[in-house]
Design an enzyme around this catalytic site. Sequence first.
Site, mmCIF file in Angstrom:
data_model
loop_
_atom_site.group_PDB
_atom_site.id
_atom_site.type_symbol
_atom_site.label_atom_id
_atom_site.label_comp_id
_atom_site.label_asym_id
_atom_site.label_seq_id
_atom_site.Cartn_x
_atom_site.Cartn_y
_atom_site.Cartn_z
ATOM 1 N N TYR A 135 0.819 -1.227 0.000
ATOM 2 C CA TYR A 135 0.000 0.000 0.000
ATOM 3 C C TYR A 135 0.846 1.267 0.000
ATOM 4 C CZ TYR A 135 -3.977 -2.967 0.451
ATOM 5 O OH TYR A 135 -4.910 -3.921 0.187
ATOM 6 N N LYS A 202 2.348 -14.519 5.496
ATOM 7 C CA LYS A 202 2.713 -15.480 4.444
ATOM 8 C C LYS A 202 4.239 -15.597 4.472
ATOM 9 C CE LYS A 202 1.454 -18.062 0.972
ATOM 10 N NZ LYS A 202 0.825 -19.363 1.208
ATOM 11 N N ASP A 252 -3.133 -18.285 4.079
ATOM 12 C CA ASP A 252 -4.115 -19.100 3.338
ATOM 13 C C ASP A 252 -4.882 -20.010 4.295
ATOM 14 O OD1 ASP A 252 -1.485 -19.933 3.468
ATOM 15 O OD2 ASP A 252 -1.501 -21.063 1.605
ATOM 16 N N ASP A 276 -6.595 -6.506 4.656
ATOM 17 C CA ASP A 276 -7.597 -5.999 3.711
ATOM 18 C C ASP A 276 -8.446 -7.166 3.199
ATOM 19 O OD1 ASP A 276 -8.988 -4.311 2.083
ATOM 20 O OD2 ASP A 276 -7.364 -3.883 0.708
#
Length: 385
Positions: A135, A202, A252, A276
């Site tokens: 971002y 992740k 995930d 988000d």
Amino acid sequence: MEKIVIPYIAGDGTGEDIWKASKEVLEESVLKAYDAEKRIEWIELLAGQKALEKTGSLLPEETIEGIKFHRLAIKGPLTTPVGGGFRSINVYLRQVFDLYVCMRPVRFFEGLPSPLKAPEKVDIIIFRENTEDIYRGIEWKEGTPEASTFIHFLREKMNVTLSDDNGVGVKPISRHGTVRFTKWVIDYAIKNRRNAITVVHKGNIMKYTEGAFREWAYDTAKGFGEKITFDNPPLTPILPDNKVFFNDRIADNMFMQVILRPEDYDILLCPNLNGDYLSDACAALIGGLGVAPGANIGDEVAIFEPTHGSAPKYAGKDMINPTSFLLSASMMFKYMGLDRVSVLLEKAIEETIKAGIMTYDLARLKAGVKPVKCSEFGEEVKKRL
Ligand code: NAP
């Protein structure tokens, strides 16, 4: 009568519909909560399309100054073009005021539709780091001199081969950014008796950004000493009130976990992009984006806004659900120390939905419920205050 000054940005697309339906509800909630001893005085600040039409700028300097002066604002959604055009004003506001904590509570209440068998188990707060990660907007379009310079640098200096037809972006996540964010969230958890924090990353793939986020978050948690308990197996945390259980999940897996075992999760501590994505996914567990509030909080300023965007296809149709905006206002009242308003407002919203009065988004998920308009929903909430 005491005035409570609140700056607002109505927003693009459905923002105006939502604002019209919500304004009087919020005014009435303050009057009712304080027996007419306090009242709201609104200050309109311009941003987005309305600002462009009236001032020639998407984000006029007066808007920045107004938020800085009052140290808070409530805002509706602002449109950002996809794949080109201007950068997000929403993201810019978060960066310019250093609003590093994004807080998005997702809580089921009676009457909401849900795809889950036991939705009453959903009571999760997503905390999203709000200033870093992709971002930051450090990216270059394919074929530009900047992209070419970057690709050549990677080729020459870093032994990374990329073809010239790549668009490229940089994903920065810093130690100081992660530490201050994690501290804020742990303090919140302790003060508000939330008892579990799960870091969502992740880090198996992006080792030095998301993996580092996980590591720095754990280091920060260790600094809280006995107040934190570390454990990894998924189990419903049963801990003394003053302790916080700290673990982590790969992103995930986390998307599966929130659907299959939401009762095992309390606070999710996320880098920007994961937070988000997870915000919308978790909103779906309790009826969708129409009931998903949020706050962007920094050390000096806070801006309250729904999780959803401007949903332009519904603009001007008086259809959209104003609940996310109303619940964001409730978070703002709590932040201002006006807890009585917040309690009253949330109760009235819950009573309205429990009575089967809901806009199209929730009604279509419930058999036999006829949707009310956005404005009608506002009136019904106002009646129940
Ligand atoms: P969106 O505006 O959030 O809308 C996606 C879908 O979510 C809508 O089509 C609608 O679903 C549902 N929805 C959203 N708000 C709702 C509400 N109040 N009540 C009921 N349903 C609601 O996302 P988008 O279409 O991806 O983005 C549109 C624009 O908003 C983009 O320019 C984006 O950049 C911007 N955006 C702004 C913000 C912000 O201001 N903070 C945040 C996100 C996106 P159905 O179609 O199924 O009815």
